[in-house]
Scaffold this motif. Structure first.
Motif, PDB file in Angstrom:
ATOM      1  N   THR A  80       7.222   0.054  21.625  1.00 21.81           N
ATOM      2  CA  THR A  80       8.395   0.746  22.303  1.00 21.81           C
ATOM      3  C   THR A  80       9.615  -0.321  21.853  1.00 21.81           C
ATOM      4  OG1 THR A  80       7.096   2.341  23.813  1.00 21.81           O
ATOM      5  CG2 THR A  80       9.053   1.670  24.058  1.00 21.81           C
ATOM      6  N   ALA A  81       8.965  -1.696  21.787  1.00 24.89           N
ATOM      7  CA  ALA A  81       9.832  -3.189  22.493  1.00 24.89           C
ATOM      8  C   ALA A  81      10.877  -3.225  21.232  1.00 24.89           C
ATOM      9  CB  ALA A  81       9.534  -3.793  22.677  1.00 24.89           C
ATOM     10  N   SER A  82      10.089  -2.282  19.613  1.00 21.82           N
ATOM     11  CA  SER A  82      11.131  -2.677  19.076  1.00 21.82           C
ATOM     12  C   SER A  82      11.223  -1.106  18.167  1.00 21.82           C
ATOM     13  CB  SER A  82      10.415  -3.334  17.485  1.00 21.82           C
ATOM     14  OG  SER A  82       8.980  -2.831  17.481  1.00 21.82           O
ATOM     15  N   LEU A  83      11.053  -0.018  19.136  1.00 18.96           N
ATOM     16  CA  LEU A  83      11.462   0.839  17.992  1.00 18.96           C
ATOM     17  C   LEU A  83      12.874   1.633  18.176  1.00 18.96           C
ATOM     18  CD1 LEU A  83       9.383   3.154  17.053  1.00 18.96           C
ATOM     19  CD2 LEU A  83       9.585   4.324  19.298  1.00 18.96           C
ATOM     20  N   GLY A  84      13.066   1.458  16.466  1.00 21.17           N
ATOM     21  CA  GLY A  84      14.594   2.020  16.438  1.00 21.17           C
ATOM     22  C   GLY A  84      14.278   3.331  15.459  1.00 21.17           C
ATOM     23  N   ASN A  85      15.222   3.764  14.893  1.00 19.50           N
ATOM     24  CA  ASN A  85      15.255   5.036  14.124  1.00 19.50           C
ATOM     25  C   ASN A  85      14.923   5.174  12.787  1.00 19.50           C
ATOM     26  OD1 ASN A  85      16.073   7.499  15.747  1.00 19.50           O
ATOM     27  ND2 ASN A  85      17.692   6.257  15.951  1.00 19.50           N
TER      28      ASN A  85
ATOM     29  N   GLN B 277      19.259   1.657  18.078  1.00 13.63           N
ATOM     30  CA  GLN B 277      17.558   1.781  18.259  1.00 13.63           C
ATOM     31  C   GLN B 277      17.528   3.258  19.371  1.00 13.63           C
ATOM     32  OE1 GLN B 277      15.292  -1.004  18.642  1.00 13.63           O
ATOM     33  NE2 GLN B 277      16.389  -2.111  16.934  1.00 13.63           N
ATOM     34  N   ILE B 278      15.940   3.179  20.073  1.00 19.74           N
ATOM     35  CA  ILE B 278      15.655   4.973  20.809  1.00 19.74           C
ATOM     36  C   ILE B 278      15.656   4.640  21.736  1.00 19.74           C
ATOM     37  CG2 ILE B 278      13.691   6.391  20.978  1.00 19.74           C
ATOM     38  CD1 ILE B 278      13.097   5.966  17.998  1.00 19.74           C
ATOM     39  N   PRO B 279      14.904   3.815  22.175  1.00 17.09           N
ATOM     40  CA  PRO B 279      14.703   3.942  24.048  1.00 17.09           C
ATOM     41  C   PRO B 279      16.297   3.112  24.438  1.00 17.09           C
ATOM     42  CG  PRO B 279      12.985   2.719  23.115  1.00 17.09           C
ATOM     43  CD  PRO B 279      13.483   2.888  21.994  1.00 17.09           C
TER      44      PRO B 279
ATOM     45  N   SER C 139       7.882  18.256  18.389  1.00 17.12           N
ATOM     46  CA  SER C 139       8.153  18.269  20.474  1.00 17.12           C
ATOM     47  C   SER C 139       7.439  18.230  20.851  1.00 17.12           C
ATOM     48  CB  SER C 139       8.425  20.237  19.510  1.00 17.12           C
ATOM     49  OG  SER C 139       7.799  20.927  19.369  1.00 17.12           O
ATOM     50  N   GLN C 140       6.263  17.811  20.441  1.00 19.37           N
ATOM     51  CA  GLN C 140       5.550  17.677  22.056  1.00 19.37           C
ATOM     52  C   GLN C 140       6.107  16.415  22.739  1.00 19.37           C
ATOM     53  OE1 GLN C 140       4.075  17.809  19.129  1.00 19.37           O
ATOM     54  NE2 GLN C 140       2.835  19.513  18.717  1.00 19.37           N
ATOM     55  N   PRO C 141       6.357  16.887  24.469  1.00 20.57           N
ATOM     56  CA  PRO C 141       6.764  15.984  24.800  1.00 20.57           C
ATOM     57  C   PRO C 141       5.870  14.477  24.175  1.00 20.57           C
ATOM     58  CG  PRO C 141       5.670  17.371  26.157  1.00 20.57           C
ATOM     59  CD  PRO C 141       5.847  18.401  24.959  1.00 20.57           C
ATOM     60  N   VAL C 142       7.021  13.096  23.976  1.00 20.22           N
ATOM     61  CA  VAL C 142       6.464  11.727  24.566  1.00 20.22           C
ATOM     62  C   VAL C 142       6.129  11.190  25.943  1.00 20.22           C
ATOM     63  CG1 VAL C 142       6.618   9.268  23.301  1.00 20.22           C
ATOM     64  CG2 VAL C 142       7.355  11.326  22.335  1.00 20.22           C
ATOM     65  N   SER C 143       5.027  10.981  26.376  1.00 18.41           N
ATOM     66  CA  SER C 143       5.154  11.061  27.578  1.00 18.41           C
ATOM     67  C   SER C 143       4.606   9.985  28.131  1.00 18.41           C
ATOM     68  CB  SER C 143       3.898  11.709  27.764  1.00 18.41           C
ATOM     69  OG  SER C 143       2.375  11.454  28.281  1.00 18.41           O
ATOM     70  N   PHE C 144       6.203   8.577  28.073  1.00 19.22           N
ATOM     71  CA  PHE C 144       6.231   7.559  27.889  1.00 19.22           C
ATOM     72  C   PHE C 144       7.511   6.950  29.187  1.00 19.22           C
ATOM     73  CE2 PHE C 144       6.027   7.778  23.870  1.00 19.22           C
ATOM     74  CZ  PHE C 144       6.630   6.005  23.654  1.00 19.22           C
ATOM     75  N   THR C 145       7.463   6.142  29.952  1.00 16.82           N
ATOM     76  CA  THR C 145       8.930   5.799  30.453  1.00 16.82           C
ATOM     77  C   THR C 145       9.374   5.677  29.079  1.00 16.82           C
ATOM     78  OG1 THR C 145       7.423   4.619  32.487  1.00 16.82           O
ATOM     79  CG2 THR C 145       9.631   4.393  32.436  1.00 16.82           C
ATOM     80  N   GLY C 146      10.912   5.614  29.690  1.00 19.82           N
ATOM     81  CA  GLY C 146      11.944   5.066  27.992  1.00 19.82           C
ATOM     82  C   GLY C 146      12.297   6.249  27.023  1.00 19.82           C
TER      83      GLY C 146
END
Ligand SMILES: *[C@@H]1O[C@H](CO)[C@@H](O)[C@H](O)[C@H]1NC(C)=O
Ligand SMILES: *[C@@H]1O[C@H](CO)[C@@H](O)[C@H](O)[C@H]1NC(C)=O
Ligand SMILES: *[C@@H]1O[C@H](CO)[C@@H](O)[C@H](O)[C@H]1NC(C)=O
Ligand SMILES: *[C@@H]1O[C@H](CO)[C@@H](O)[C@H](O)[C@H]1NC(C)=O
Ligand SMILES: *[C@@H]1O[C@H](CO)[C@@H](O)[C@H](O)[C@H]1NC(C)=O
Ligand SMILES: *[C@@H]1O[C@H](CO)[C@@H](O)[C@H](O)[C@H]1NC(C)=O
Ligand SMILES: *[C@@H]1O[C@H](CO)[C@@H](O)[C@H](O)[C@H]1NC(C)=O
Ligand SMILES: *[C@@H]1O[C@H](CO)[C@@H](O)[C@H](O)[C@H]1NC(C)=O
Ligand SMILES: *[C@@H]1O[C@H](CO)[C@@H](O)[C@H](O)[C@H]1NC(C)=O
Ligand SMILES: *[C@@H]1O[C@H](CO)[C@@H](O)[C@H](O)[C@H]1NC(C)=O
Length: 476
Positions: A112-117, A173-175, A415-422
């Motif tokens: 997550t911490a390096s998750l860019g589009n 970035q995404i988050p 389309s399934q939800p990504v279930s984590f904070t951020g």
């Protein structure tokens, strides 16, 4: 440097990789050696290691998560052009492991911490390539290549990734809590455009074409691509993207070029897309190949090399995507191929031959190995060789669902939800939290920003600078 390595460096410098670029067999033999060396960086199939990734991300190792996504695409091309299936299983295992359920859309919690589009997008590009190359389909109970590509595209096309700042487009970035969330750039949008163009051609579904067209228009409208087909890095939303970061990295030019070639092909050779393909091919060649072999202009400077790990891989994308352009827009073939051949010749001179192995360096215009090593350098050298095989009888053009493609798609993928904070829809509370964090982060970043500005003035440093220098923060 210790004495031993100085000595081996000197020996190595004398011996380029001996390959006859007029002989496909010789190219394949050299590619096999470089592929082996490249794969020696991968340990994800050993006990206790995480499947799919290269050692990293920093500080755990040199490589951010996206780079393995790019590695697997390179290995798919390796198989496509050489018919050597040695690495196919390890590639499939890696691609499926990092897709991560339940979404199977390349948004694993770990990274997550390096998750860019763009990071997510690099994995999506490889899934798309697998479908087009007819890379062996995964077992039927696993997600399929086309659906993995659609999942990435769908998550990026969803409303929560788009807003009106700078008139539209994807953020880097995404988050919202990642540094760089307030930056919009050519690579994130270029990959989205590129995937849209390819999904349109593969499926003949106009929705993808419409997205791609809209994204191209936005890129030009916001000024990230100018009328002479220069592709700039990006801009900050705080300035409505008018503070153009003008560094021109080769992969930005290439990702838009290849996407335009697919648009050209999909539209059966429309004049509009022909003009764009011709323009960007011309500009890209003049810009990056003016001294013979490709040069990563913003950081591969005459007197010093300021490129970072990420950037060592860019010339490989330049070569692979230009070769693919020659295939999708055959009118560019005779312009592109001699340029790639000359560049590959430089790349081979920059490899050290035996006894140290087949280690390929970064500077391709010196006629010798520059002592620079890494997965990115090795991947770029392999790409330079593979790109010369596009005219081999076995190297079919990218297939579609109507011309032999077998990969199964799913319009609802991702389309399934990504279930984590951020992630997920940003609520008011999230926004407030993010705002505060952003303020804190920005305060902490002022030093870095000043440094960055200096970097740009010095001919650019690339958006990934944020990842290298910025202290990332994330919620939860
Ligand atoms: C991992 O994959 C490499 C090929 O890249 C192979 O040579 C090696 O034997 C594999 N290791 C294990 C433990 O399976
Ligand atoms: C590719 O390799 C396989 C064996 O692995 C062989 O059966 C096939 O004929 C080869 N194809 C080409 C085009 O050389
Ligand atoms: C690759 O995986 C398939 C399916 O699991 C297996 O049948 C095959 O033997 C594997 N090939 C190699 C070279 O490991
Ligand atoms: C995430 O990290 C954990 C702990 O290292 C590991 O077990 C898991 O396989 C990783 N998942 C992915 C998708 O990398
Ligand atoms: C922001 O930039 C977009 C795209 O260039 C433009 O359409 C819009 O008018 C700008 N908004 C403002 C407030 O300047
Ligand atoms: C691909 O073609 C098959 C028929 O050959 C069809 O059933 C399938 O829906 C098509 N897939 C896509 C994504 O268009
Ligand atoms: C391209 O040509 C094919 C075959 O003539 C046709 O079916 C298709 O609609 C055309 N595509 C476009 C975008 O015009
Ligand atoms: C589209 O690509 C195919 C495969 O290379 C090629 O045969 C065809 O001529 C291309 N279409 C146009 C309009 O150039
Ligand atoms: C090619 O690009 C150069 C600038 O890089 C420009 O001067 C020239 O007019 C272009 N040629 C064509 C045919 O577009
Ligand atoms: C085309 O793609 C869009 C977006 O994924 C999807 O909503 C639509 O159902 C698709 N159309 C067809 C005919 O498959």
């Amino acid at each position: 440097m210790r004495l031993a390595s100085v000595l081996s460096f000197m020996t190595a410098a004398a011996a380029a990789l001996d390959v006859d670029l007029d002989s496909p067999d010789s190219i394949k033999a050299a590619a096999k050696k470089i592929a082996w060396e490249l794969m020696s960086y991968y340990h994800g199939n050993e006990s206790g290691q995480t499947p799919g990734i290269l050692p990293g991300p920093p500080p755990a190792g040199d490589y951010y998560w996206w780079e393995a996504g790019a590695l697997w695409g390179t290995m798919m091309d390796y198989y496509h052009f050489t018919n050597d299936s040695t690495y196919n299983n390890v590639t499939t295992t890696a691609m499926l492991f990092q897709a991560e359920g339940p979404c199977f859309c390349y948004m694993p919690k770990n990274w997550t911490a390096s998750l860019g589009n763009d990071d997510q997008g690099f994995w999506g590009l490889s899934a798309m390539l697998a479908a087009e190359n007819k890379f062996p389909d995964p077992p039927p109970d696993e997600p399929q290549w086309l659906s993995l590509a659609q999942a990435v595209f769908n998550t990026q096309a969803s409303p929560d990734r788009h807003d009106d700042t700078c008139g539209g487009g994807l953020r880097w970035q995404i988050p919202p809590t990642n540094n760089g969330y307030n930056y919009k750039n050519s690579i994130a949008n270029g990959i989205f455009f590129n995937m849209g163009a390819r999904l349109a051609r593969y499926t003949r579904n106009q929705t993808y074409f419409d997205w791609a067209k809209k994204t191209w228009d936005w890129e030009v409208g916001v000024g990230f691509m100018d009328k002479d087909y220069n592709v700039y890095d990006g801009g900050d939303i705080d300035a409505n993207c008018t503070d153009l970061h003008k560094a021109q990295f080769s992969y930005n030019a290439a990702v838009w070029m290849q996407g335009a070639a697919f648009m050209y092909n999909y539209t059966n050779g429309s004049a509009e897309w022909q003009e764009r393909v011709a323009g960007i091919v011309n500009r890209t060649i003049n810009l990056f190949f003016s001294t013979g072999a490709a040069v990563e202009l913003p950081c591969e400077l005459k007197d010093k090399n300021t490129c970072k790990t990420d950037m060592y891989a860019f010339k490989g994308f330049l070569h692979r995507w230009m070769a693919n352009t020659a295939k999708m827009a055959p009118f560019t073939h005779d312009t592109i191929m001699p340029v790639l051949k000359k560049s590959a010749a430089g790349a081979m001179k920059a490899c050290s031959g035996p006894p140290t192995g087949y280690t390929c360096g970064f500077r391709w215009n010196t006629g010798t190995y520059d002592g620079s090593t890494g997965a990115g350098q090795e991947m770029s050298a392999l790409a330079a060789l593979l790109s010369l095989l596009v005219d081999e009888p076995g190297a079919a053009a990218p297939v579609t669902n109507f011309t032999g493609g077998t990969s199964k798609g799913n319009n609802d993928a991702g389309s399934q939800p990504v279930s984590f904070t951020g992630f997920g829809p940003v609520t008011t509370r999230d926004r407030a939290g993010a705002g505060i964090l952003t303020a804190l982060v920005l305060a902490g970043l002022l030093g870095t920003l000043a440094w960055m500005t200096f970097g740009w003035a010095e001919n650019g440093s690339g958006s990934r600078k944020w990842k290298v220098d910025g202290k990332r923060s994330m919620m939860g």
